[in-house]
Structures are given as structure tokens and as C-alpha cells.
Design an enzyme around this catalytic site. Structure first.
Site, PDB file in Angstrom:
ATOM      1  N   SER A 114       0.833  -1.201   0.000  1.00 36.35           N
ATOM      2  CA  SER A 114       0.000   0.000   0.000  1.00 36.35           C
ATOM      3  C   SER A 114       0.872   1.257   0.000  1.00 36.35           C
ATOM      4  CB  SER A 114      -0.969  -0.052   1.189  1.00 36.35           C
ATOM      5  OG  SER A 114      -2.032   0.847   1.024  1.00 36.35           O
ATOM      6  N   ASP A 228      -9.687  -5.247  -4.608  1.00 41.50           N
ATOM      7  CA  ASP A 228      -9.206  -4.222  -3.687  1.00 41.50           C
ATOM      8  C   ASP A 228     -10.027  -2.935  -3.850  1.00 41.50           C
ATOM      9  OD1 ASP A 228      -7.725  -2.351  -2.224  1.00 41.50           O
ATOM     10  OD2 ASP A 228      -5.793  -3.106  -2.919  1.00 41.50           O
ATOM     11  N   HIS A 259      -7.466  -5.990  -0.486  1.00 42.94           N
ATOM     12  CA  HIS A 259      -6.303  -5.139  -0.228  1.00 42.94           C
ATOM     13  C   HIS A 259      -5.265  -5.822   0.669  1.00 42.94           C
ATOM     14  CE1 HIS A 259      -4.142  -1.368  -0.097  1.00 42.94           C
ATOM     15  NE2 HIS A 259      -4.165  -1.348   1.222  1.00 42.94           N
TER      16      HIS A 259
END
Length: 295
Positions: A114, A228, A259
Site C-alpha cells: 500500500s 481491492d 487489499h
């Protein structure tokens, strides 16, 4: 040195030395070394999985997790950027991994998830790692990503009247515009910047992760979950298109993953999935291990 962090080194006892080492770099927010969200622990899954495949992993508690109060002071003084939040500690961890005494360390790899993934190309300018891995890497500005997430989450909440939803969304849109208008020298704290400080946002404004990824020469693996909702598949496709034709770049997306790289049902994931728990599948671990072995 001012912020010593606790971590865990996972390694195979019977592996042939030297042993490759992967350093894990967290996403946004105060994360522990396992990147725990409810019962879901993606970094622990990756560490154990790679350990079973002859690869060592170094993971650590994030600075904002261990030193929340001290970091809040830095934010209030507008002295806090992604360098203080993430980069400095990740770069130190890579250097630490080069000098492990538990075994003879081989090549060191840097894996970001991320926000950590978005910063991989920037850290690659300093880390001098053997290769890099990006999981769910944002390609668009952070404020645009937050607006997209907020819009989606509001659409899921049937308890909030539409009028109230519209008002909340209008407020977020106004704050996104405030961020877009930020200029160097705008260092007055402003609560209408989606809770972030000007220095943090101005620093990111100068950084384009896709352009930086194109400039990288080291081996790169980019992985993405197709479901995601926090970092959409379109961001992955932006990297994929920009890096097309590069022999040492591998891009893989997984239709069922969210995610946190756990499987689920439906076109897009929902937050409740994280709390329900899940684990990173073997095929993801195999892809990472294969990338390391091949490079």
C-alpha cells in the site's frame, strides 16, 4: 537511533547459506509488525510462508505504532512526512538485514504494501536492494484515493440518509480541493486537509511513483488484488502499462484478493472482510519466492 523499533526475524533453520532476506514495509496508519487488521495478519503470513521456502524475513513495528505521541508532536509542528513515517526506518532495516549474525545473509529485497509500495521506487534511490516488491501500490495522489474510498464506503452504508451522505461527500471534496491548491510555503496547520499536515502533503506532491518506477533499473515485482477497494485495479494497470516490455519487471493481479491479499467473494471487497479474517494464499507466497529465486 531516536526511535528504536522492535521486530521479528523469521528464517529457515536448515536453509543453505547465504539466505536471501526480505524487509517488509507497512501501509498507512500505525501498524504492528504483522500489519494486523482484526485477526488478519498479512505480514506474518508472508514471513512464515517465505520462511518455509528458504527465505528470511525482517518485519518490525511501525514508528507511528510504537511512538504515537512523539509522532503526533511532529505532525503538530508540521515536521512529519513519509520519510519520518516510513522511509527512514525501512532504509535502516535494509542496512540492518545486510549484517545479520543469525546466518549469512544473501541479497536483501524490499517489499512494500500500500503506502509502503507507493514509496518503493523512492526508497530504491537509496536502498540499493537486490530487488523490489510492490503489493497494492497506489499510482494516483493520496487525496484522490481517499475520495474514491470514502465515496465507495458511503455507498455501502444504507443507514445514512442521502442528504447526509451528500453533505459528507461535499466536505471531503472541498478538502481534496484544499490539498490540490497547496503551494510550497503553505505550512499553517489546516484541519481541512483530510486530517493530514501540509508538510506531509507537499512532500508527496513532489513525488510521482509511476515515473520513479520507470526510472528503476532493479528487478521489480508488482502484485495486486482484483477486488481491492482501497487501491483499485486501475492503479495496478497504470504501472503495468508504464513498465510494459521490461524484462526484469513482473506484474500479476489476482481476481479474488482484497487489499490485504486475502480471498473473498463479490466484485469488490468490503471492510467487514478484514475483521472476518483470512490469510495470504500460497500462490502469492510462491510468486514472491519465485521472483527472489529468479533474480
Amino acid at each position: 537511533e531516536a526511535y528504536p523499533l522492535k521486530g521479528t526475524l523469521s528464517y529457515p533453520e536448515s536453509a543453505q547459506e547465504p539466505v536471501p532476506v526480505v524487509v517488509l514495509v507497512h501501509g498507512s496508519g500505525p501498524c504492528d509488525r504483522d500489519e494486523s487488521v482484526g485477526p488478519t495478519r498479512p505480514f506474518r503470513d508472508i514471513a512464515w510462508g517465505l520462511g518455509q521456502r528458504g527465505i528470511a524475513v525482517l518485519r518490525y513495528d511501525k514508528r507511528t505504532y510504537t511512538y504515537a505521541t512523539a509522532c503526533a508532536v511532529e505532525v503538530a509542528a508540521d515536521r512529519f512526512t513519509v520519510r519520518e513515517e516510513t522511509m527512514d526506518d525501512a532504509l535502516l532495516a535494509v542496512e540492518y538485514a545486510r549484517h545479520l549474525t543469525e546466518f549469512t545473509p544473501g541479497p536483501v529485497y524490499l517489499l512494500g504494501h500500500s503506502l509502503g509500495a507507493m514509496l518503493v521506487p523512492r526508497m530504491a534511490e537509496e536502498a540499493d536492494a537486490a530487488g523490489y516488491i510492490m503489493l497494492a501500490a497506489p499510482a494516483q495522489p493520496l487525496e484522490d484515493l481517499i475520495l474514491m474510498q470514502y465515496t465507495y464506503l458511503l455507498s455501502l452504508d444504507t443507514a445514512i440518509p442521502q442528504v447526509e451522505k451528500d453533505a459528507q461527500l461535499a466536505s471531503v471534496c472541498a478538502q481534496v480541493e484544499n490539498i490540490k491548491r497547496l503551494e510550497p510555503g503553505d505550512h499553517q496547520m489546516n484541519k481541512d486537509l483530510l486530517g493530514m499536515n501540509p508538510a506531509y502533503l507537499l512532500d508527496l506532491k513532489e513525488y510521482d511513483p509511476v515515473t520513479a518506477a520507470v526510472a528503476m533499473t532493479q528487478p521489480l515485482l508488482i502484485l495486486q488484488g482484483g477486488r481491492d477497494y482501497q487501491v483499485p485495479l486501475s492503479d495496478f494497470e497504470t504501472y503495468q502499462k508504464a513498465l510494459a516490455g521490461r524484462e526484469n519487471v513482473t506484474c500479476v493481479s489476482y481476481e479474488k484478493l482484497n487489499h490485504l491479499f486475502c480471498e473473498g467473494e463479490g466484485e469488490r471487497s468490503i471492510p467487514q472482510e478484514y475483521i472476518a479474517g483470512g490469510s495470504v494464499p500460497d500462490y502469492v507466497i510462491d510468486e514472491i519466492a519465485s521472483f527472489i529465486r529468479n533474480h
